[in-house]
Design a protein around this motif. Structure first.
Motif, PDB file in Angstrom:
ATOM      1  N   LEU A   1       0.842  -1.210   0.000  1.00  0.00           N
ATOM      2  CA  LEU A   1       0.000   0.000   0.000  1.00  0.00           C
ATOM      3  C   LEU A   1       0.872   1.253   0.000  1.00  0.00           C
ATOM      4  N   ALA A   2       2.011   1.189   0.722  1.00  0.00           N
ATOM      5  CA  ALA A   2       2.885   2.357   0.850  1.00  0.00           C
ATOM      6  C   ALA A   2       3.462   2.798  -0.491  1.00  0.00           C
ATOM      7  N   LEU A   3       3.484   1.895  -1.469  1.00  0.00           N
ATOM      8  CA  LEU A   3       4.040   2.242  -2.783  1.00  0.00           C
ATOM      9  C   LEU A   3       2.945   2.403  -3.845  1.00  0.00           C
TER      10      LEU A   3
ATOM     11  N   TRP B   1      -3.657  -0.123 -11.183  1.00  0.00           N
ATOM     12  CA  TRP B   1      -2.979   0.573 -12.291  1.00  0.00           C
ATOM     13  C   TRP B   1      -3.713   1.889 -12.602  1.00  0.00           C
ATOM     14  N   LEU B   2      -5.053   1.833 -12.624  1.00  0.00           N
ATOM     15  CA  LEU B   2      -5.844   3.054 -12.876  1.00  0.00           C
ATOM     16  C   LEU B   2      -5.595   4.099 -11.783  1.00  0.00           C
ATOM     17  N   GLN B   3      -5.602   3.651 -10.526  1.00  0.00           N
ATOM     18  CA  GLN B   3      -5.377   4.590  -9.416  1.00  0.00           C
ATOM     19  C   GLN B   3      -3.989   5.225  -9.524  1.00  0.00           C
ATOM     20  N   ASN B   4      -2.961   4.420  -9.870  1.00  0.00           N
ATOM     21  CA  ASN B   4      -1.596   4.943  -9.995  1.00  0.00           C
ATOM     22  C   ASN B   4      -1.512   5.976 -11.112  1.00  0.00           C
ATOM     23  N   ARG B   5      -2.280   5.741 -12.181  1.00  0.00           N
ATOM     24  CA  ARG B   5      -2.193   6.644 -13.333  1.00  0.00           C
ATOM     25  C   ARG B   5      -2.943   7.952 -13.111  1.00  0.00           C
ATOM     26  N   THR B   6      -3.973   7.894 -12.232  1.00  0.00           N
ATOM     27  CA  THR B   6      -4.774   9.104 -12.027  1.00  0.00           C
ATOM     28  C   THR B   6      -4.426   9.775 -10.701  1.00  0.00           C
TER      29      THR B   6
END
Ligand code: NAD
Length: 427
Positions: free
Chosen positions: A175-177, A364-369
């Motif tokens: 979660l931390a990353l 992946w979506l959360q990381n991109r947005t």
């Protein structure tokens, strides 16, 4: 045992006949885009240098970037990784997420390696494949004997090589990353959503559903816990050390504690070497071998451990009416034919366990947005993807009178070919 890629081809060919696929279609679905094989040079704690074979198979990216886990296992070889990569492409298409299929592996036994050595293997993998993976190219994730922690090392090494921040290059991270809430339970939760949809279709009560689960790791434990909390009766559990059965029902949380404290669920009724035989007899509980759990009398059998456990030899003895394949490839093609003959409904792996890759897609979506979704949001978005796919597969199965596995292949293959045609890559 059948070569894993041959098993994939057997189902592909049986579905091709149903769909009337051309030879060019079959070729496209039988041939990976790229097979990358590299040798990792890794230093053991003793200073000795070892060479490990590493693989990444990028099967098909017509629908989006390649996606699939990395396993650390002595049996990882090209055929296994190729088959798993093909299944990933189908799985992503079945749940209609915009990703393709890939898989990776390093052939070694991590049980004989220290934590520091495993970290060096992970970093060597990231360096060797740094130009093959990427947030828009190929996104790895955990698989057998690889963990969130290992994904963290691969992310760190990838970012170091390229000198950028790229959390979306890998999913299943801590979660931390930038890992997603709900990823650890996603595979089981997705399978439960599908099973619930089938139960409602069959007009059954939850309390009438007796469940046997073979495998009690991440997937098996969470499936047992969620189903128990919904009111299903867990009548059998197995891990690699043994099985436990009780017609009256087992408590998965107590079994989890026993596994945690004593490394075996079979000690659920024991404190040290002293076992509560009175309670065991009240609960009508008994210890059996792990594989006995596969042939227990139950309504739902959930293979959640290894591939190839339901075989030509034991398929005739399966006493469940539904098999929910949370493991990858638990049923051999010969066993599948026997289960079909016996009218046992098999919810295939490419649908049943697709909740895992679906929440990886959410990560992946959360990381991109740059967004962070609550666990409730993750579940609320997972459920319709799983149930819509199940209902589409059920309609195909019903209309064409084919198995749910063939229907899932029909759906997945149809979507991949549609994307290939839209790219002008297929007639
Ligand atoms: P895990 O390593 O956490 O658990 C595996 C379990 O299987 C352990 O409890 C082990 O004791 C048990 N086991 C091993 N050999 C056994 C045997 N001979 N008899 C009975 N039990 C045995 O792995 P996991 O993440 O739970 O994955 C299980 C399966 O689900 C694998 O096939 C994996 O590919 C598949 N899968 C996992 C995910 C995921 O998100 N973790 C996603 C899709 C598919």
């Amino acid at each position: 045992m059948q070569d894993p890629f041959q098993s994939y081809l057997a189902t592909l060919h049986s579905t091709a006949a149903v769909l009337g696929l051309t030879t060019a279609d079959i070729d496209a679905l039988s041939t990976p885009d790229r097979i990358i094989e590299r040798t990792l040079e890794v230093e053991r704690d003793s200073g000795e240098k070892v060479s490990l074979q590493a693989y990444r198979v990028q099967f098909n990216n017509a629908r989006g970037p390649y996606k699939g886990g990395i396993r650390f296992h002595p049996n990882a070889d090209q055929s296994e990784v190729k088959a798993l990569a093909a299944l990933m492409a189908l799985k992503c298409a079945v749940v209609n997420i915009p990703l393709g299929g890939a898989k990776g592996g390093v052939a070694f036994d991590p049980k004989g390696y220290s934590k520091a050595e495993i970290e060096r293997v992970a970093r060597a993998f990231a360096r060797a494949f740094a130009n093959d993976i990427g947030p828009d190219r190929d996104i790895p994730a955990p698989d057998v004997y690889t963990t969130a922690e290992i994904m963290g090392y691969i992310l760190d090494e990838y970012e170091r090589v390229h000198g950028i921040s790229a959390p979306a290059v890998i999913t299943g991270k801590p979660l931390a990353l930038g890992g997603s809430l709900g990823r650890d339970t996603a595979t089981s939760q997705g399978g439960v959503y599908v099973l619930e949809e089938l139960r409602i279709r069959l007009g059954k009560e939850r309390s009438d559903m007796r469940v046997a689960i073979h495998g009690f790791g991440n997937v098996g434990y969470h499936a047992a816990r969620i189903l128990h909390s919904l009111g299903y009766r867990i009548v059998a559990l197995a891990d690699s050390k043994g099985g436990l059965v009780s017609e009256r029902g087992l408590d998965p949380m107590a079994a989890h504690r026993a596994k945690h404290e004593t490394h075996s669920i079979t000690n659920l009724y024991c404190e040290g070497s002293v076992c509560d035989t009175v309670k065991m007899s009240e609960d009508a509980a008994r210890v059996v071998s792990p594989n006995d759990v596969l042939t227990m009398s139950c309504d739902v059998l959930i293979p959640a451990a290894l591939d190839g456990v339901i075989t030509e030899e034991n398929a005739k003895d399966i006493r469940a009416s539904i098999v929910l394949e949370l493991a990858n490839g638990p049923t051999t093609p010969a066993a599948d034919a026997i289960l079909k003959e016996r009218n046992i409904l098999v919810i295939p792996d490419i649908l049943a366990n697709a909740g895992g890759v679906t929440v990886s897609y959410f990560e992946w979506l959360q990381n991109r947005t740059g967004e962070r979704w609550d666990e409730e949001v993750v579940h609320a978005r997972l459920r319709p993807l799983m149930t819509d796919s199940f209902n589409e597969i059920w309609s195909i199965h019903d209309e064409r009178d084919i198995t749910l596995r063939q229907a899932a292949y029909v759906l997945g293959i149809g979507r991949i070919l549609e994307a290939m045609r839209a790219r002008g890559k297929q007639q």
